[in-house]
Enzyme design. Structure first.
Site, PDB file in Angstrom:
ATOM      1  N   HIS A  15     -13.572   4.405   7.954  1.00 27.54           N
ATOM      2  CA  HIS A  15     -12.792   3.187   7.658  1.00 27.54           C
ATOM      3  C   HIS A  15     -13.285   2.549   6.355  1.00 27.54           C
ATOM      4  O   HIS A  15     -13.642   1.372   6.319  1.00 27.54           O
ATOM      5  CB  HIS A  15     -12.856   2.186   8.826  1.00 27.54           C
ATOM      6  CG  HIS A  15     -11.712   1.204   8.804  1.00 27.54           C
ATOM      7  ND1 HIS A  15     -11.146   0.682   9.944  1.00 27.54           N
ATOM      8  CD2 HIS A  15     -11.019   0.658   7.766  1.00 27.54           C
ATOM      9  CE1 HIS A  15     -10.164  -0.156   9.613  1.00 27.54           C
ATOM     10  NE2 HIS A  15     -10.071  -0.186   8.292  1.00 27.54           N
ATOM     11  N   ILE A  39       0.839  -1.206   0.000  1.00 30.11           N
ATOM     12  CA  ILE A  39       0.000   0.000   0.000  1.00 30.11           C
ATOM     13  C   ILE A  39       0.870   1.251   0.000  1.00 30.11           C
ATOM     14  O   ILE A  39       0.634   2.183  -0.773  1.00 30.11           O
ATOM     15  CB  ILE A  39      -0.979  -0.014   1.200  1.00 30.11           C
ATOM     16  CG1 ILE A  39      -2.047  -1.090   0.970  1.00 30.11           C
ATOM     17  CG2 ILE A  39      -1.616   1.351   1.409  1.00 30.11           C
ATOM     18  CD1 ILE A  39      -2.956  -1.346   2.160  1.00 30.11           C
ATOM     19  N   ARG A  58      -4.124   2.166  10.477  1.00 33.94           N
ATOM     20  CA  ARG A  58      -4.895   1.856  11.676  1.00 33.94           C
ATOM     21  C   ARG A  58      -4.845   3.055  12.613  1.00 33.94           C
ATOM     22  O   ARG A  58      -3.794   3.701  12.744  1.00 33.94           O
ATOM     23  CB  ARG A  58      -4.312   0.639  12.412  1.00 33.94           C
ATOM     24  CG  ARG A  58      -4.658  -0.709  11.800  1.00 33.94           C
ATOM     25  CD  ARG A  58      -6.142  -1.065  11.943  1.00 33.94           C
ATOM     26  NE  ARG A  58      -6.461  -2.351  11.338  1.00 33.94           N
ATOM     27  CZ  ARG A  58      -6.825  -2.516  10.060  1.00 33.94           C
ATOM     28  NH1 ARG A  58      -6.920  -1.468   9.252  1.00 33.94           N
ATOM     29  NH2 ARG A  58      -7.114  -3.720   9.606  1.00 33.94           N
ATOM     30  N   GLU A 110     -12.858   2.811  16.878  1.00 27.73           N
ATOM     31  CA  GLU A 110     -13.939   2.811  15.893  1.00 27.73           C
ATOM     32  C   GLU A 110     -15.131   2.007  16.403  1.00 27.73           C
ATOM     33  O   GLU A 110     -14.932   0.997  17.066  1.00 27.73           O
ATOM     34  CB  GLU A 110     -13.436   2.203  14.580  1.00 27.73           C
ATOM     35  CG  GLU A 110     -12.357   3.068  13.946  1.00 27.73           C
ATOM     36  CD  GLU A 110     -11.685   2.407  12.742  1.00 27.73           C
ATOM     37  OE1 GLU A 110     -12.152   1.332  12.311  1.00 27.73           O
ATOM     38  OE2 GLU A 110     -10.715   2.948  12.263  1.00 27.73           O
TER      39      GLU A 110
END
Lengths: 321, 321
Positions: B285, B161, B238, B267
């Site tokens: 998210h 990523i 995260r 979350e």
């Protein structure tokens, strides 16, 4: 003392003038009708003898009527890329040079087009509203967005800005086609003869062309229907290239999926019906505007005004006389 | 009939399950504790004998306590890239295989990082609020944003990523550096030994690393101060990699300029103080989630569950036993 400086008329202050008024005013004496109590027509007559240069932006049109009131005017500097707010035909007839921002803004405009597109596809502004409204913690399900890569993107107008948008979206995995007045020999992306054909093959249209009599309301209901229910339109060019009423209808009725709009037909007035639409992201004609680009345009404007008053060549002349 | 299908436990439904429940249920019999009135512990004991596989996502941790209640469990499939919600150490000890989404989401996550960054830099969501509140037509001046090109961007975590974010921002004119557990020989971008050094040289940090004991709260006030008053942080990794309290303080006090946040420490609970900040863009998210990626993860999950129940090799095994 300021009266000894060269006189420059401004019909309404462009952003660059608001940001750099102090620095500008050390070099030029600006005539500001919006600070005067007398009507514009009379203001212009009063200063007609001394106004050889004007600074303008898209927000304040320079019409043939205004031009006729300024017999000594020889140079208009616009801080914009577009020149649709200036009667260029009349300028040519009257011997008034015009210069614009050239390609100075094209990176910023292209970045904004990419930002608006990702925002609409991935529902970023809408998601931000969702989170800020506290809906996430209430376990409301947030709708899925769409992937950018692999989308067919149609660039309407392959000038410098269109090309900069195309390059960026190509590197992000989109498949690019374009339409333009003419096929461009140096552009490798497929060319479509007209916008209807382009819309029919694309998922996304990005409007990058100039506003002219030919492009006025070019993006209408027929084009939107050809684009289809999953279609997205991004406009960073001029509002009136899109038939805004058709766009609103198509967005409200789900005939296209969303829009990212930096420009509108009657700025700064945006039809309030747009405010209700979650699938529309709107910015206030700011695609060209960053602190960095504003500094650059300040330097260009000062440079061109200096050049004009000292009979030097101008940068980015649009109308040469 | 459904009872004849292989049993799969889900602690809480991932997005892919909500979207494809019908298709999933034709192939597997899912045990859904959230639909049961009995407490989780008792639910697990009841089904302990039949649960050999589980499907999970980041929202519902698989703790050692849960693992101990499932003696027959041999496979956990998580629909996420991150595995920080699973006690991998305990899985290894107990002989439970774990597989994740691998690089399936990396394009979508990288696009979201780019979208969040342009949004914060160019103030798109804030501008959208401004226009929708009718402030433009009241001639309120909208503040200038910042240019993307030429910015120094630090990638924190150069996995798949991180690399996909770096490639995109490099093609958009940013200057990339990175930090990672180790310098990657095949990466041409400059490497920094630690995040403090990276922040000191950069305008922007994009957090792309895994959450581990080492990265927990790695982005704290010291890092933010090194990044500086014009600094922007984007987090698509995260939440707990950032000290959220420090971030809030720095945003409120202007010690950094803005943030684009897809992930949070607790979350779906986001501290309400964030809701007031115009320079923060938040998504729930959703960086991995598009209709296209959800279809792909559905196929991966079904494929891996099929493979597990027929003793075939798994895709994207994180814990092999």
């Amino acid at each position: 003392m300021a009266d000894d400086l060269p006189h420059v008329l401004i019909l309404g202050p462009p952003t660059v003038f608001k940001s750099y008024e102090k620095q500008f005013s050390e070099k030029f004496h600006f005539l500001k009708p919006w600070e005067s109590s007398i009507p514009l027509h009379q203001f212009l007559s009063t200063h007609a003898g001394s106004v050889r240069a004007a600074l303008c932006s898209a927000a304040h049109p320079v019409t043939s009527d205004i031009l006729k009131n300024l017999p000594e005017l020889r140079f208009i500097m616009t801080s914009s890329v577009g020149t649709d707010h200036i009667d260029l035909h009349e300028c040519r007839k009257l011997g008034v040079k015009v210069a614009n921002a050239g390609s100075l803004f094209s990176d910023d405009v292209a970045d904004m087009a990419v930002g608006l597109l990702i925002d609409v596809l991935r529902k970023i502004s809408a998601a931000d509203r969702f989170v800020k409204a506290g809906l996430w913690q209430q376990n409301v399900v947030y709708p899925l967005g769409h992937k950018l890569g692999g989308k067919q993107v149609g660039i309407v107008g392959m000038g410098r800005i269109g090309f900069d948008v195309a390059k960026r979206l190509h590197s992000l995995g989109c498949i690019i086609s374009y339409t333009s007045r003419n096929k461009k020999p140096h552009i490798k992306f497929p060319f479509c003869l007209n916008v209807q054909e382009l819309a029919a093959k694309c998922d996304i249209l990005v409007i990058c062309c100039a506003l002219t009599n030919q492009t006025h309301h070019m993006i209408d209901k027929n084009v939107m229907k050809a684009l289809g229910k999953n279609g997205i339109i991004v406009n960073i060019a001029r509002g009136a290239i899109i038939n805004e009423k058709d766009l609103l209808d198509c967005l409200q009725n789900g005939e296209i999926a969303g829009a990212g709009l930096d420009v509108f037909e009657q700025e700064p007035n945006v039809p309030e019906e747009f405010f209700e639409l979650d699938n529309v992201v709107m910015t206030p004609h700011h695609a060209v505007l960053t602190e960095e680009s504003t500094r650059n345009i300040y330097e260009l404007v000062v440079g061109n005004l200096d050049a004009f008053f000292s009979n030097q060549p101008l940068m980015n002349e649009v109308v040469k006389v």
